[in-house]
Design an enzyme around this catalytic site. Structure first.
Site, mmCIF file in Angstrom:
data_model
loop_
_atom_site.group_PDB
_atom_site.id
_atom_site.type_symbol
_atom_site.label_atom_id
_atom_site.label_comp_id
_atom_site.label_asym_id
_atom_site.label_seq_id
_atom_site.Cartn_x
_atom_site.Cartn_y
_atom_site.Cartn_z
ATOM 1 N N GLU A 1 -4.521 -7.089 14.709
ATOM 2 C CA GLU A 1 -4.111 -5.742 14.325
ATOM 3 C C GLU A 1 -5.293 -4.780 14.503
ATOM 4 O OE1 GLU A 1 -0.695 -4.678 11.338
ATOM 5 O OE2 GLU A 1 -2.541 -4.776 10.207
ATOM 6 N N HIS B 1 -3.379 -33.430 16.895
ATOM 7 C CA HIS B 1 -2.199 -34.179 17.334
ATOM 8 C C HIS B 1 -1.096 -33.274 17.854
ATOM 9 C CE1 HIS B 1 -3.721 -38.065 15.994
ATOM 10 N NE2 HIS B 1 -4.360 -37.343 15.094
ATOM 11 N N GLU C 1 10.606 -4.531 4.534
ATOM 12 C CA GLU C 1 10.730 -5.927 4.105
ATOM 13 C C GLU C 1 10.419 -6.057 2.614
ATOM 14 O OE1 GLU C 1 8.992 -4.756 6.588
ATOM 15 O OE2 GLU C 1 9.356 -5.909 8.427
ATOM 16 N N LYS D 1 0.850 -1.195 0.000
ATOM 17 C CA LYS D 1 0.000 0.000 0.000
ATOM 18 C C LYS D 1 0.888 1.248 0.000
ATOM 19 C CE LYS D 1 -3.624 2.281 2.613
ATOM 20 N NZ LYS D 1 -4.590 2.212 3.694
ATOM 21 N N LYS E 1 9.114 -0.320 13.946
ATOM 22 C CA LYS E 1 9.645 -0.003 12.604
ATOM 23 C C LYS E 1 10.660 1.127 12.704
ATOM 24 C CE LYS E 1 5.394 -0.857 9.976
ATOM 25 N NZ LYS E 1 4.360 -0.259 9.162
ATOM 26 N N GLY F 1 -4.608 -2.215 4.911
ATOM 27 C CA GLY F 1 -3.750 -3.316 4.464
ATOM 28 C C GLY F 1 -4.384 -4.674 4.685
ATOM 29 N N ARG F 2 -4.977 -4.892 5.858
ATOM 30 C CA ARG F 2 -5.538 -6.218 6.161
ATOM 31 C C ARG F 2 -6.873 -6.467 5.476
ATOM 32 N NH1 ARG F 2 -4.812 -2.859 10.364
ATOM 33 N NH2 ARG F 2 -6.541 -2.207 11.683
HETATM 34 O O1 F6P Z 1 3.172 -2.808 9.746
HETATM 35 C C1 F6P Z 1 1.891 -3.259 9.593
HETATM 36 C C2 F6P Z 1 1.387 -2.986 8.213
HETATM 37 O O2 F6P Z 1 1.227 -1.619 8.021
HETATM 38 C C3 F6P Z 1 0.083 -3.728 7.943
HETATM 39 O O3 F6P Z 1 -1.034 -3.046 8.378
HETATM 40 C C4 F6P Z 1 0.144 -3.897 6.464
HETATM 41 O O4 F6P Z 1 -0.725 -4.904 6.020
HETATM 42 C C5 F6P Z 1 1.611 -4.230 6.266
HETATM 43 O O5 F6P Z 1 2.290 -3.470 7.239
HETATM 44 C C6 F6P Z 1 2.166 -3.967 4.903
HETATM 45 O O6 F6P Z 1 2.058 -2.628 4.531
HETATM 46 P P1 F6P Z 1 2.234 -2.179 3.024
HETATM 47 O O7 F6P Z 1 1.153 -2.811 2.211
HETATM 48 O O8 F6P Z 1 2.146 -0.691 3.022
HETATM 49 O O9 F6P Z 1 3.594 -2.639 2.555
#
Ligand code: F6P
Length: 506
Positions: free
Chosen positions: A363, A394, A223, A217, A497, A277-278
């Site tokens: 979240e 199990h 990452e 987003k 972060k 995002g979620r």
């Molecule tokens: O750090 C959490 C978060 O902001 C989530 O809410 C989101 O889904 C994820 O990181 C990834 O964010 P982006 O889509 O901006 O890379």
């Protein structure tokens, strides 16, 4: 002018001072705390029928819960006294119910039809269908071979690069819809920052047939950008600089960052700040999924979500599946003191569904401040965990059956496997009934009295998956409204972060 839902004033002790909350507390103490689930069934032979609810392709059996018709009535009163109907309408109207970020919350618009007129005046909403058309054309051209890799080969291996909502949705849904994969297409994903996933993949993938879908987003997530840059370096190394334009597409709201990365304009798919995002699987973040399962299947997923939206918006509170699930969750969380909830799909195709729900619920509901900035007055989000059914039997079921903690369970049960059905229903029965007062050694005793919901469906079709996801999305929203929190922000992830970035820059 009509009063806005977001202007609602919460009393200092909200929600614990609501009449329904007080009634529920009393009902718990006087009637339910010591009543065994077995007795509820013994008292009422028609119980199983009285506590089931159908919505679309889903059947919720909630009879194995610590509740009676009176409890259900009080829970529905709690929903009413917490302004749930107004909150639902505020969401569909595009009111800025994500107050701390000043944003509307309109994932429902992503799966609506234009004729549903969901918040059409909110900037971006009228573009939803253009983006879907663009996705469809792109997906069809990849499948038909009109869009190829830089050396002219068909693109068959789709690698989703993202994290959190930009990873869990496509990963969970691609596994759930494995039988819908188009011939020759394959789904892969890279999310973690340690480089191992990409390393493993690049050993087996042919760069000439690989298409990376960078999902973010913000297009700034450490990452994702680390992995996207590593993938880019691999493509340049294996092919050439020009190949980046053929082997990378992106889904993001950040056009400037997509420019900088070198994503061509016809290979980028936008969405809007009102998609959390979620909640983003329904948006262009679903592109990697659509590339593997095809656009018809992706649209069927959307239509499943829409079906649940209509149920949520139109059904009375006591016959509203997301509302009911939320109220049952609150009943255990805030009155019985349960700290966690297990999600147990007896369906290996849904093996990542618990992980998906972890982000969605934790979240959203891991908050201790209310929308008005005051501290919350009761516990909020439970810890969500789970695993595909028989595997879990199990490993951790011992704790569910004989541990000291109350762990309410949601079973998800398709009708496709008699073996799964027998196992799932046996577990639900064992959790509820236990062994009775049988004269056995103490360590063999199952006291039972452990509650569960069972959500039945025929099989995981895209429509069913859409309904399941939307069911939990709305459940989380309803819980948040009752607690008075903003379910759509995630400030708690920012500090870590920032500190990681500070460490990396020294
Ligand atoms: O750090 C959490 C978060 O902001 C989530 O809410 C989101 O889904 C994820 O990181 C990834 O964010 P982006 O889509 O901006 O890379």
């Amino acid at each position: 002018m009509a009063k806005k839902y977001t202007d609602r004033k919460l009393s200092a002790r909200y929600p614990t001072d609501l009449p329904a909350w007080k009634k529920l507390a009393e009902h718990y103490r006087n009637d339910m705390r010591k009543t065994h689930l077995r007795d509820l069934f013994a008292r009422d032979k028609k119980r199983a029928l009285k506590f089931e609810l159908r919505s679309g392709d889903l059947l919720l059996d909630y009879s194995r819960n610590h509740l009676t018709s009176a409890t259900r009535k009080m829970l529905a009163q709690l929903a009413r006294q917490s302004d749930i109907p107004a909150a639902i309408e505020a969401m569909f109207a595009g009111e800025k119910i994500n107050k701390t970020e000043g944003r509307a919350v309109l994932h429902v618009a992503l799966r609506a039809k234009i004729a549903d007129t969901v918040a059409l005046e909110t900037p971006g909403v009228s573009e939803v269908w253009e983006v879907l058309t663009k996705m469809e054309s792109f997906v069809d051209q990849v499948h038909g071979g009109a869009i190829k890799g830089s050396t002219g080969k068909k693109l068959t291996d789709i690698v989703n690069i993202g994290i959190g909502g930009s990873d869990l949705g496509p990963v969970m849904a691609s596994r759930a819809l494995r039988t819908y994969w188009k011939d020759g297409m394959r789904f892969h994903s890279v999310s973690n920052i340690d480089g191992t996933q990409l390393d493993d993949l690049t050993r087996e993938l042919d760069p000439e047939t690989t298409l990376f879908v960078v999902c973010s987003k913000t297009f700034t997530t450490l990452e994702t950008m680390t992995n996207a840059n590593a993938a880019r370096a691999w493509v340049i190394d294996q092919l050439d600089e020009l190949a980046v334009q053929y082997h990378f597409v992106a889904a993001s709201t950040n056009h400037a960052a997509m420019d900088d990365f070198g994503i061509r304009s016809d290979f980028r798919f936008g969405f809007w700040d009102w998609v959390g995002g979620r909640y983003s699987l329904w948006s262009a973040v679903g592109l990697s999924l659509a590339l593997v399962v095809g656009m018809d299947t992706f649209k069927a997923l959307l239509s499943g979500g829409r079906r649940m939206d209509m149920h949520f918006r139109q059904s009375p509170l006591d016959e509203n599946m997301p509302v009911l699930l939320a109220l049952i969750g609150i009943w255990y969380n805030n009155f019985f003191g349960a700290q966690s909830q297990a999600i147990l799909p007896y369906d290996n195709r849904l093996d990542r569904f618990p992980a998906y729900l972890q982000q969605l619920q934790m979240e959203s509901s891991g908050k201790s401040v209310r929308m008005d900035g005051k501290p919350v007055r009761c516990n909020t989000g439970m810890i969500i965990w789970g695993e595909a059914g028989n595997n879990a039997q199990h490993s951790f079921y011992q704790l569910l059956h004989q541990g000291t903690r109350l762990v309410p369970v949601d079973f998800l049960l398709p009708a496709t496997s008699p073996l799964s059905t027998a196992n799932c229903l046996a577990q639900a029965e064992a959790l509820m009934d236990g062994t009775g007062d049988a004269d056995v050694e103490p360590y063999r005793v199952h006291v039972g009295n452990r509650p569960s919901n069972t959500i039945h469906y025929e099989s995981v079709t895209p429509e069913v998956l859409g309904q399941l996801i939307a069911l939990y999305e709305h459940k989380v929203f309803v819980e948040g409204v009752i607690w008075g929190i903003d379910s759509f922000d995630q400030w708690g992830v920012e500090l870590g972060k920032k500190l990681a970035n500070a460490r990396l820059s020294t």
